[in-house]
Design a protein around this motif. Structure first.
Motif, short mmCIF file in Angstrom:
data_model
loop_
_atom_site.label_atom_id
_atom_site.label_comp_id
_atom_site.label_asym_id
_atom_site.label_seq_id
_atom_site.Cartn_x
_atom_site.Cartn_y
_atom_site.Cartn_z
N PRO A 6 0.83 -1.22 0.00
CA PRO A 6 0.00 0.00 0.00
C PRO A 6 0.86 1.26 0.00
CG PRO A 6 -0.77 -1.55 1.67
CD PRO A 6 0.54 -2.07 1.16
N LYS A 7 0.36 2.30 -0.64
CA LYS A 7 1.12 3.55 -0.73
C LYS A 7 1.37 4.19 0.63
CE LYS A 7 -3.00 6.24 -1.58
NZ LYS A 7 -3.82 6.96 -2.50
N GLN A 8 0.54 3.88 1.63
CA GLN A 8 0.71 4.44 2.96
C GLN A 8 1.89 3.81 3.72
OE1 GLN A 8 -2.04 3.08 1.66
NE2 GLN A 8 -3.91 3.89 2.55
N ARG A 40 -0.54 -10.10 3.12
CA ARG A 40 -1.65 -9.94 4.06
C ARG A 40 -1.97 -11.31 4.66
NH1 ARG A 40 -4.46 -5.09 3.63
NH2 ARG A 40 -4.03 -3.92 1.71
N GLU A 72 -4.05 -2.82 9.74
CA GLU A 72 -4.82 -1.86 8.94
C GLU A 72 -6.00 -1.36 9.77
OE1 GLU A 72 -6.64 -1.53 4.44
OE2 GLU A 72 -5.87 -3.44 5.15
N GLY A 117 -8.87 1.29 9.06
CA GLY A 117 -9.46 2.16 8.05
C GLY A 117 -8.52 2.29 6.88
N ASP A 118 -8.13 3.51 6.56
CA ASP A 118 -7.18 3.75 5.47
C ASP A 118 -5.75 3.93 5.97
OD1 ASP A 118 -9.22 3.64 3.65
OD2 ASP A 118 -9.50 5.82 3.55
N GLU A 119 -5.54 3.73 7.26
CA GLU A 119 -4.22 3.91 7.87
C GLU A 119 -3.60 2.56 8.23
OE1 GLU A 119 -2.86 7.07 8.50
OE2 GLU A 119 -4.56 7.77 7.32
N PHE A 120 -2.28 2.57 8.40
CA PHE A 120 -1.55 1.37 8.81
C PHE A 120 -0.73 1.69 10.04
CE2 PHE A 120 -2.65 0.48 4.50
CZ PHE A 120 -2.87 -0.89 4.47
#
Length: 80
Positions: A31-33, A43, A69, A71-74
């Motif tokens: 993921p880009k984050q 995963r 993970e 939400g959209d954060e790691f």
């Protein structure tokens, strides 16, 4: 859960090790984050976290980090 790597070789090695002990995994783009040197990540289900740490430790797999993970954060996890 997600494991990020600095090398493709380590990602593919970890994939083989986790498949051998029958952990359900998904090889996926990083993921880009998550900042990593490799475009591949793995995963796996949250309930296998302790088994995965054990493989990392016993097989001396080099990882960038393990992440949960949210939400959209790691969130990066510390090794136990």
């Amino acid at each position: 859960m997600l494991i990020a790597f600095d090398s493709t070789q380590q990602a593919l090695r970890m994939e083989m090790l986790l498949e051998y002990i029958e952990i359900d995994i998904d090889l996926c783009p990083t993921p880009k984050q998550v900042t990593a040197g490799c475009a591949l990540s793995i995963r796996f289900p949250d309930e296998d976290e302790h088994r995965v740490w054990e493989v990392i430790r016993t097989e001396k797999v080099e990882i960038r980090g393990m992440f949960r993970e949210i939400g959209d954060e790691f969130e990066e996890l510390a090794a136990p």
